[in-house]
Scaffold this motif. Structure first.
Motif, PDB file in Angstrom:
ATOM      1  N   ARG A   1       0.834  -1.215   0.000  1.00 19.89           N
ATOM      2  CA  ARG A   1       0.000   0.000   0.000  1.00 19.89           C
ATOM      3  C   ARG A   1       0.866   1.262   0.000  1.00 19.89           C
ATOM      4  O   ARG A   1       0.587   2.223  -0.713  1.00 19.89           O
ATOM      5  N   ILE A   2       1.924   1.258   0.809  1.00 19.81           N
ATOM      6  CA  ILE A   2       2.792   2.436   0.896  1.00 19.81           C
ATOM      7  C   ILE A   2       3.563   2.633  -0.407  1.00 19.81           C
ATOM      8  O   ILE A   2       3.630   3.739  -0.949  1.00 19.81           O
ATOM      9  N   GLN A   3       4.098   1.531  -0.934  1.00 18.44           N
ATOM     10  CA  GLN A   3       4.843   1.633  -2.206  1.00 18.44           C
ATOM     11  C   GLN A   3       3.957   2.236  -3.291  1.00 18.44           C
ATOM     12  O   GLN A   3       4.359   3.152  -4.000  1.00 18.44           O
ATOM     13  N   GLU A   4       2.733   1.709  -3.391  1.00 18.27           N
ATOM     14  CA  GLU A   4       1.828   2.206  -4.442  1.00 18.27           C
ATOM     15  C   GLU A   4       1.540   3.693  -4.252  1.00 18.27           C
ATOM     16  O   GLU A   4       1.540   4.465  -5.206  1.00 18.27           O
ATOM     17  N   ALA A   5       1.305   4.076  -3.010  1.00 19.16           N
ATOM     18  CA  ALA A   5       0.931   5.473  -2.756  1.00 19.16           C
ATOM     19  C   ALA A   5       2.075   6.431  -3.063  1.00 19.16           C
ATOM     20  O   ALA A   5       1.844   7.572  -3.467  1.00 19.16           O
ATOM     21  N   LEU A   6       3.301   5.978  -2.876  1.00 20.07           N
ATOM     22  CA  LEU A   6       4.427   6.910  -3.058  1.00 20.07           C
ATOM     23  C   LEU A   6       5.132   6.766  -4.410  1.00 20.07           C
ATOM     24  O   LEU A   6       6.059   7.522  -4.713  1.00 20.07           O
ATOM     25  N   THR A   7       4.662   5.816  -5.217  1.00 18.06           N
ATOM     26  CA  THR A   7       5.285   5.652  -6.531  1.00 18.06           C
ATOM     27  C   THR A   7       5.069   6.920  -7.362  1.00 18.06           C
ATOM     28  O   THR A   7       3.972   7.471  -7.387  1.00 18.06           O
TER      29      THR A   7
END
Ligand code: ADP
Ligand code: ASP
Ligand code: MG
Length: 446
Positions: free
Chosen positions: A163-169
Motif C-alpha cells: 500500500r505504501i509503495q503504491e501510494a508513493l510511486t
C-alpha cells in the motif's frame, strides 16, 4: 529519516533538520516527523481540562498555547499561517465538541493528538520547499498506513508495504510523513484516525523504511545514539557503536525511551539496519542496530528501568502440578488485552507484572474465580541489564544481585530467561534511579 520532537521543536531545530536532509538528498530520503517537542503531552493535558466544567479558562489558555507554539515557528520560518489554518479550524471544532459532551473515548483521543504530527509535517515540508528542496507533506493514513482499531496502540494491517509503495510511486519530491498516526476502517464508509502508541513515530519510520526498501532507517534524536543508560539519570553514560536488534528490542521494551519497542520488528523482517543519530551533532556516527554482532561488540550494553509497573500475585495451591493452569491465567490476560511483562512461578503462586495504567479490575475479578487469593502491588519498576554477553560471562547475575543488596534495594521478582540477553528484577519505583546509577557505576565504568 525520522526526526523526533526536539529535532523539530522550534524554527532553529527545523533549519538543522533541513540541512541534514539537504546533505543526504543524493540518497533519496523519505522523512518522518514527530509532533513539535512537548506538543503531544500538551494535548493530553488539554484533554483533562476539557472534561472538567470548572476548567474552562485553563482549557482555553492551553489550547491557545498549543496554537501559539506553531504560530511562532511559522513566523520564525517566514511561512504563512494559511498553511495550517484548515487544521487549526478543525482542531478548534473538535475542542468545542469535546467540551460540549465532556467525553473523550480512546478513538476521539487518537484523533485529538493526531493534530501534532499533521501540523509538524506541513511546517517541515513547507520549510524544505522554501529553501529550494522540493518537498510534500503526507498524512500516513492517506498513503497506506491502515491499522487495526486498537486505539492508542494500533498495529498496521498486513500488506502495508504494498500500500505504501503504491501510494508513493512517482513522487519525486521529498515526502514529509506524519509519524505516530494511521487509520482504521470503522465500517464500509467510515474510517478513524489511530495512533501507534506514545513514541510511535520511530515505529512509523521503520514501517516506511521497510515498505520502501530503504538502505537504512535513521532515527534522529537529541542524544548521540543509544547510550549505556539514560543520560538524564547517569551523567557519564556513553554511546554504543553497535547493538543487535534483540538487544535494542529488550532495551526499548524495558524502558529506554530512545526507541519505540516495535521499531526493530519491520527493520529486522526486511533486513534493514537502524541508525540512531543526533540532530545536533550530525557528523557523529551514532549507534547502528543490526541483526548480528561481531565478537568485539559482545559487551554489556545498557541498564534501564520501566516505571509504572504493577505486580499481580495469583495464589493457589496446589497449582503447578495441574495441567493448563498457566494457560488459564494467561487467557485471562489476553482476553482483556493486558500484556504481561514478566513472570515468575512457584508451586503455590504465579507472579506477573504489567503496566500500572491499564484497568486491572476485570482481570483480577476473573482470576479470583479459580484462585485462592489475588494480590495487586503497584508503584513498582522493572530494572534491566541488557547485553548479549550476559550468557557468556559468568557471574554477572550474581554481581547485579550483590550490588543491589549492598545498596539495600529490595527485590520483588527476578527474571533471567534462556536467551540470556536480559537480567531483570522488580523493585519499588522509588529505587529506580538509585538502581540504575549504582549498576551503571559497577558494570559500565571500566
Ligand atoms: P524523540 O523526541 O527524538 O523521539 P525521545 O525523548 O523519545 O526523543 O527519546 C530520546 C531520549 O531518550 C533521550 O533524550 C534520553 O533522555 C532518553 N533515553 C532513555 N534511555 C536512553 C538510552 N539508553 N540511550 C539514549 N537515550 C535514552
Ligand atoms: N508525538 C508522539 C509522542 O509524543 C509520537 C512520537 O513523538 O514519536 O508520543
Ligand atoms: Mg521518541
Amino acid at each position: 529519516m525520522k526526526f523526533g520532537g526536539t529535532s523539530v521543536g522550534n524554527a532553529n531545530q527545523i533549519r538543522r533538520v533541513a540541512e541534514i536532509v539537504k546533505a543526504n538528498l543524493d540518497r533519496s530520503p523519505a522523512v518522518v516527523v514527530s509532533a513539535v517537542g512537548g506538543i503531544t503531552n500538551k494535548f493530553f493535558a488539554l484533554k483533562e481540562l476539557l472534561l472538567q466544567p470548572s476548567k474552562r479558562v485553563e482549557a482555553a489558555a492551553k489550547r491557545e498555547e498549543i496554537l501559539n507554539v506553531h504560530r511562532e515557528i511559522l513566523k520564525d520560518l517566514s511561512l504563512s499561517e494559511d498553511l495550517v489554518e484548515p487544521l487549526f479550524k478543525e482542531f478548534e471544532d473538535l475542542n468545542r465538541g469535546m467540551w460540549l459532551i465532556r467525553e473523550c473515548t480512546p478513538r476521539t483521543m487518537d484523533y485529538f493528538v493526531s493534530f501534532g504530527e499533521r501540523l509538524s509535517s506541513r511546517i517541515v515540508a513547507a520549510h524544505l520547499d522554501s529553501i529550494g528542496i522540493p518537498a510534500q507533506a503526507f498524512e500516513a493514513p492517506d498513503i497506506g498506513m491502515i491499522t487495526d482499531d486498537n486505539f492508542g496502540g494500533a498495529k498496521p494491517l498486513p500488506g502495508y508495504e504494498r500500500r505504501i509503495q503504491e501510494a508513493l510511486t512517482g513522487i519525486d519530491k521529498v515526502p514529509v510523513i506524519t509519524g505516530y498516526i494511521g487509520k482504521c476502517q470503522i465500517d464500509k464508509e467510515r474510517t478513524a484516525i489511530t495512533t501507534l502508541g506514545r513514541g510511535g513515530s520511530d515505529y512509523t519510520a521503520a514501517l516506511f523504511g521497510a515498505a520502501l526498501g530503504a538502505e537504512e532507517i535513521q532515527i534522529w534524536t537529541d542524544v548521540d545514539g543509544v547510550l549505556t543508560a539514560d543520560p538524564r539519570i547517569v551523567e557519564d553514560a556513553y554511546c554504543l557503536k553497535k547493538l543487535s536488534f534483540k538487544e535494542a528490542s529488550e532495551l526499548a521494551f524495558y524502558g529506554a525511551k530512545v526507541l519505540h519497542p516495535s521499531t526493530m520488528n519491520p527493520a529486522r523482517q526486511h533486513g534493514i539496519s537502524i541508525r540512531v543519530l543526533n540532530t545536533n551533532r550530525p557528523e557523529y556516527e551514532g549507534t547502528q542496530i543490526v541483526e548480528s554482532l561481531g565478537a568485539e561488540d559482545l559487551t554489556l550494553k545498557s541498564v534501564t528501568a520501566k516505571k509504572d509497573v504493577v505486580v499481580v500475585n495469583v495464589i493457589a495451591s496446589p497449582m503447578l502440578d495441574q495441567y493448563g493452569f498457566m494457560k488459564k491465567i494467561s487467557d485471562v490476560f489476553s482476553d482483556h488485552k493486558v500484556i504481561i511483562d514478566m513472570i515468575a512461578t512457584s508451586e503455590v503462586s504465579v507472579s506477573m507484572s504489567t503496566d500500572q495504567n491499564v484497568d486491572l479490575d476485570p482481570v483480577v475479578k476473573k482470576l479470583k474465580e479459580f484462585s485462592e487469593e489475588v494480590e495487586v502491588k503497584g508503584d513498582k519498576c522493572i530494572v534491566s541489564v541488557v547485553g548479549q554477553l550476559l550468557g557468556e560471562r559468568r557471574g554477572i547475575a550474581a554481581k547485579v544481585l550483590e550490588i543491589i543488596h549492598e545498596e539495600a534495594i529490595p527485590v520483588d521478582m527476578i527474571s533471567y530467561g534462556a536467551t540470556r540477553i536480559n537480567f531483570s528484577f522488580i523493585t519499588g519505583q522509588e529505587y529506580s534511579r538509585k538502581a540504575i546509577k549504582c549498576l551503571h557505576d559497577a558494570l559500565f565504568k571500566n
